[in-house]
Write a protein that holds these residues in place. Structure first.
Motif, PDB file in Angstrom:
ATOM      1  N   ARG A 191      27.483 -33.624  62.261  1.00 59.11           N
ATOM      2  CA  ARG A 191      27.480 -32.215  61.108  1.00 59.11           C
ATOM      3  C   ARG A 191      26.691 -31.459  61.267  1.00 59.11           C
ATOM      4  O   ARG A 191      27.801 -30.252  60.950  1.00 59.11           O
ATOM      5  CB  ARG A 191      27.665 -33.045  59.532  1.00 59.11           C
ATOM      6  CG  ARG A 191      28.324 -34.127  59.506  1.00 59.11           C
ATOM      7  CD  ARG A 191      29.838 -33.289  59.693  1.00 59.11           C
ATOM      8  NE  ARG A 191      30.744 -34.329  58.952  1.00 59.11           N
ATOM      9  CZ  ARG A 191      31.806 -34.628  57.628  1.00 59.11           C
ATOM     10  NH1 ARG A 191      31.007 -34.140  56.809  1.00 59.11           N
ATOM     11  NH2 ARG A 191      32.337 -35.642  57.467  1.00 59.11           N
ATOM     12  N   ILE A 192      25.522 -31.041  62.373  1.00 56.05           N
ATOM     13  CA  ILE A 192      24.762 -30.193  61.430  1.00 56.05           C
ATOM     14  C   ILE A 192      24.665 -29.415  63.282  1.00 56.05           C
ATOM     15  O   ILE A 192      25.694 -28.378  64.175  1.00 56.05           O
ATOM     16  CB  ILE A 192      23.567 -30.551  62.245  1.00 56.05           C
ATOM     17  CG1 ILE A 192      22.826 -31.240  60.779  1.00 56.05           C
ATOM     18  CG2 ILE A 192      22.421 -28.882  62.298  1.00 56.05           C
ATOM     19  CD1 ILE A 192      22.673 -30.146  59.364  1.00 56.05           C
ATOM     20  N   VAL A 193      25.138 -30.465  64.569  1.00 55.51           N
ATOM     21  CA  VAL A 193      25.789 -29.782  65.363  1.00 55.51           C
ATOM     22  C   VAL A 193      26.977 -28.912  66.471  1.00 55.51           C
ATOM     23  O   VAL A 193      26.934 -28.178  66.587  1.00 55.51           O
ATOM     24  CB  VAL A 193      25.062 -30.662  66.258  1.00 55.51           C
ATOM     25  CG1 VAL A 193      24.936 -30.179  68.508  1.00 55.51           C
ATOM     26  CG2 VAL A 193      24.028 -30.994  66.214  1.00 55.51           C
ATOM     27  N   ASN A 194      27.605 -29.784  65.921  1.00 50.25           N
ATOM     28  CA  ASN A 194      29.049 -29.558  65.845  1.00 50.25           C
ATOM     29  C   ASN A 194      28.938 -27.477  65.841  1.00 50.25           C
ATOM     30  O   ASN A 194      30.450 -27.157  66.313  1.00 50.25           O
ATOM     31  CB  ASN A 194      30.180 -30.096  64.913  1.00 50.25           C
ATOM     32  CG  ASN A 194      30.489 -31.570  65.514  1.00 50.25           C
ATOM     33  OD1 ASN A 194      30.415 -31.386  66.414  1.00 50.25           O
ATOM     34  ND2 ASN A 194      31.573 -31.915  64.706  1.00 50.25           N
ATOM     35  N   ALA A 195      28.809 -26.675  64.847  1.00 45.67           N
ATOM     36  CA  ALA A 195      29.392 -25.701  64.710  1.00 45.67           C
ATOM     37  C   ALA A 195      28.670 -24.588  65.754  1.00 45.67           C
ATOM     38  O   ALA A 195      29.452 -23.577  66.847  1.00 45.67           O
ATOM     39  CB  ALA A 195      28.475 -25.011  63.638  1.00 45.67           C
ATOM     40  N   ASP A 196      27.609 -25.154  67.279  1.00 49.37           N
ATOM     41  CA  ASP A 196      27.405 -24.031  67.979  1.00 49.37           C
ATOM     42  C   ASP A 196      26.972 -25.089  69.105  1.00 49.37           C
ATOM     43  O   ASP A 196      25.973 -24.569  69.769  1.00 49.37           O
ATOM     44  CB  ASP A 196      26.064 -23.322  67.584  1.00 49.37           C
ATOM     45  CG  ASP A 196      26.395 -21.754  67.024  1.00 49.37           C
ATOM     46  OD1 ASP A 196      27.111 -21.287  67.198  1.00 49.37           O
ATOM     47  OD2 ASP A 196      26.666 -22.255  65.630  1.00 49.37           O
ATOM     48  N   GLY A 197      27.158 -26.160  69.098  1.00 47.62           N
ATOM     49  CA  GLY A 197      26.583 -27.351  69.918  1.00 47.62           C
ATOM     50  C   GLY A 197      27.333 -28.282  70.418  1.00 47.62           C
ATOM     51  O   GLY A 197      28.900 -28.914  69.426  1.00 47.62           O
ATOM     52  N   ARG A 198      26.559 -29.556  71.019  1.00 49.61           N
ATOM     53  CA  ARG A 198      27.497 -30.891  70.933  1.00 49.61           C
ATOM     54  C   ARG A 198      26.203 -31.902  71.550  1.00 49.61           C
ATOM     55  O   ARG A 198      25.304 -31.750  71.937  1.00 49.61           O
ATOM     56  CB  ARG A 198      28.243 -31.261  72.680  1.00 49.61           C
ATOM     57  CG  ARG A 198      27.332 -30.901  74.008  1.00 49.61           C
ATOM     58  CD  ARG A 198      28.386 -30.857  74.924  1.00 49.61           C
ATOM     59  NE  ARG A 198      27.915 -30.806  76.645  1.00 49.61           N
ATOM     60  CZ  ARG A 198      27.748 -29.688  76.737  1.00 49.61           C
ATOM     61  NH1 ARG A 198      27.159 -28.352  76.126  1.00 49.61           N
ATOM     62  NH2 ARG A 198      26.431 -29.684  78.066  1.00 49.61           N
ATOM     63  N   ILE A 199      26.813 -33.112  71.233  1.00 47.20           N
ATOM     64  CA  ILE A 199      25.672 -34.356  71.404  1.00 47.20           C
ATOM     65  C   ILE A 199      26.703 -35.452  72.615  1.00 47.20           C
ATOM     66  O   ILE A 199      27.756 -35.606  72.379  1.00 47.20           O
ATOM     67  CB  ILE A 199      26.260 -34.659  70.305  1.00 47.20           C
ATOM     68  CG1 ILE A 199      25.317 -34.709  69.092  1.00 47.20           C
ATOM     69  CG2 ILE A 199      24.821 -36.448  70.527  1.00 47.20           C
ATOM     70  CD1 ILE A 199      25.225 -34.991  67.244  1.00 47.20           C
ATOM     71  N   GLU A 200      25.623 -35.313  73.835  1.00 45.60           N
ATOM     72  CA  GLU A 200      25.706 -36.465  75.053  1.00 45.60           C
ATOM     73  C   GLU A 200      25.729 -37.947  74.609  1.00 45.60           C
ATOM     74  O   GLU A 200      24.135 -37.674  74.050  1.00 45.60           O
ATOM     75  CB  GLU A 200      25.486 -36.088  75.862  1.00 45.60           C
ATOM     76  CG  GLU A 200      26.522 -34.344  76.298  1.00 45.60           C
ATOM     77  CD  GLU A 200      26.140 -33.754  77.068  1.00 45.60           C
ATOM     78  OE1 GLU A 200      25.768 -34.278  78.534  1.00 45.60           O
ATOM     79  OE2 GLU A 200      27.086 -32.709  77.505  1.00 45.60           O
ATOM     80  N   LYS A 201      25.835 -38.503  74.403  1.00 42.95           N
ATOM     81  CA  LYS A 201      26.091 -40.122  74.210  1.00 42.95           C
ATOM     82  C   LYS A 201      25.476 -41.126  75.392  1.00 42.95           C
ATOM     83  O   LYS A 201      26.408 -40.874  76.241  1.00 42.95           O
ATOM     84  CB  LYS A 201      25.978 -41.138  73.187  1.00 42.95           C
ATOM     85  CG  LYS A 201      26.416 -39.829  72.107  1.00 42.95           C
ATOM     86  CD  LYS A 201      27.091 -41.089  70.754  1.00 42.95           C
ATOM     87  CE  LYS A 201      27.148 -40.547  69.487  1.00 42.95           C
ATOM     88  NZ  LYS A 201      28.230 -39.020  69.873  1.00 42.95           N
ATOM     89  N   GLU A 202      24.187 -42.049  75.838  1.00 45.11           N
ATOM     90  CA  GLU A 202      24.114 -42.857  76.410  1.00 45.11           C
ATOM     91  C   GLU A 202      23.732 -43.915  76.120  1.00 45.11           C
ATOM     92  O   GLU A 202      22.553 -44.117  74.604  1.00 45.11           O
ATOM     93  CB  GLU A 202      22.955 -42.527  77.679  1.00 45.11           C
ATOM     94  CG  GLU A 202      23.881 -41.112  78.826  1.00 45.11           C
ATOM     95  CD  GLU A 202      22.676 -40.975  79.872  1.00 45.11           C
ATOM     96  OE1 GLU A 202      21.903 -42.257  80.058  1.00 45.11           O
ATOM     97  OE2 GLU A 202      22.728 -40.401  80.633  1.00 45.11           O
ATOM     98  N   PHE A 203      24.101 -45.235  76.006  1.00 44.40           N
ATOM     99  CA  PHE A 203      23.709 -46.672  75.433  1.00 44.40           C
ATOM    100  C   PHE A 203      22.751 -47.821  76.697  1.00 44.40           C
ATOM    101  O   PHE A 203      23.507 -47.664  77.721  1.00 44.40           O
ATOM    102  CB  PHE A 203      24.712 -47.513  74.666  1.00 44.40           C
ATOM    103  CG  PHE A 203      25.327 -46.508  74.017  1.00 44.40           C
ATOM    104  CD1 PHE A 203      25.068 -47.296  72.778  1.00 44.40           C
ATOM    105  CD2 PHE A 203      26.240 -45.573  74.441  1.00 44.40           C
ATOM    106  CE1 PHE A 203      25.749 -45.834  71.414  1.00 44.40           C
ATOM    107  CE2 PHE A 203      27.184 -44.771  73.253  1.00 44.40           C
ATOM    108  CZ  PHE A 203      26.822 -45.002  71.892  1.00 44.40           C
TER     109      PHE A 203
END
Length: 256
Positions: free
Chosen positions: A154-166
């Motif tokens: 919710r925070i990052v969506n405005a100006d960024g992205r999140i990449e995930k690795e498991f």
């Protein structure tokens, strides 16, 4: 808000002698957001207040159940015009729904995403609402990590992205947060691990994994989050923050 939108839209059409259309209002909204008119600056100022944060932060991760909010806080934030309460609690209007995640000023400073403020806030939120959220997740082992990802999204969506690795078989989740606004470009590595028994071993493994991921991602800021899901330790024991400098790049370790 209505007057500001109408005035901005009127400026767009006054020389063309035509009606104000839906697209004019949408474009005027974007102008107001970018320009940060006085009433939007006042919104940003109100978002710093503890009573407001206790209501807005749960909404940022999709919490709409009124039972988790303090009645006095809800009434105060409602009186400010930031939320409305009908069948559920929600942000008052579409402009605020767009601005509040973007303008969460306790996480952003001069365009920079301040991860320390964000994790301090999440620690406080998790401590206050963990029992409520535990009941809402089918995956009982991973619910704190899933809640964190929802919070970050919710925070990052405005100006960024999140990449995930498991990390298969290694009981960890790697997150790379990329934040870019204007000339600001930041990358943060976030490593999530669960603790059942001894803390030192989990931290040692987590630091090595975090620094390895930092090296692969080309960033110098890393955070290791340790989720203590034991039932025999108090929150005072679980919640901590410390910096780790030995053995490579500095990493901030957060206990939750």
């Amino acid at each position: 808000m209505v007057n500001a939108l109408a005035h901005e839209a009127w400026k767009r059409v006054r020389e063309r002698i035509r009606q104000i259309e839906h697209d004019d209002i949408i474009e005027s909204r974007e102008v107001l957001i970018r320009r940060r008119d006085t009433h939007l600056d006042q919104l940003a100022d109100k978002l710093r207040e503890d009573r407001v944060k206790r209501v807005i932060e749960p909404l940022l991760i999709g919490e709409l159940d009124a039972s988790v909010f303090q009645t006095d806080d809800v009434q105060y934030v409602r009186d400010l015009g930031l939320i409305r309460v009908e069948q559920q609690i929600e942000v008052a209007n579409p402009i605020y729904r767009e601005i509040i995640p973007y303008e969460t000023v306790w996480f952003v400073d001069d365009g920079h995403l301040m991860m320390d403020r964000l994790f301090e806030s999440f620690q406080e939120f998790l401590r206050g609402h963990s029992e409520h959220w535990l009941k809402r997740f089918d995956c009982q082992e991973a619910w704190p990590q899933l809640l964190l990802q929802a919070f970050l999204q919710r925070i990052v969506n405005a100006d960024g992205r999140i990449e995930k690795e498991f990390g298969s078989g290694q009981k960890r989740i790697d997150l790379l947060i990329v934040w870019q606004t204007g000339k600001v470009h930041q990358k943060f590595v976030v490593e999530c691990k669960r603790q059942r028994n001894g803390l030192d071993g989990v931290v040692a493994d987590g630091l090595a994994q975090t620094r390895d991921y930092m090296d692969r991602c080309g960033t110098d800021e890393g955070h290791l989050l340790i989720f203590d899901q034991s039932e025999n330790r108090s929150w005072a024991e679980k919640v901590f923050r410390r910096g780790e400098l030995d053995g490579g790049k500095p990493v901030t370790v957060w206990g939750m």
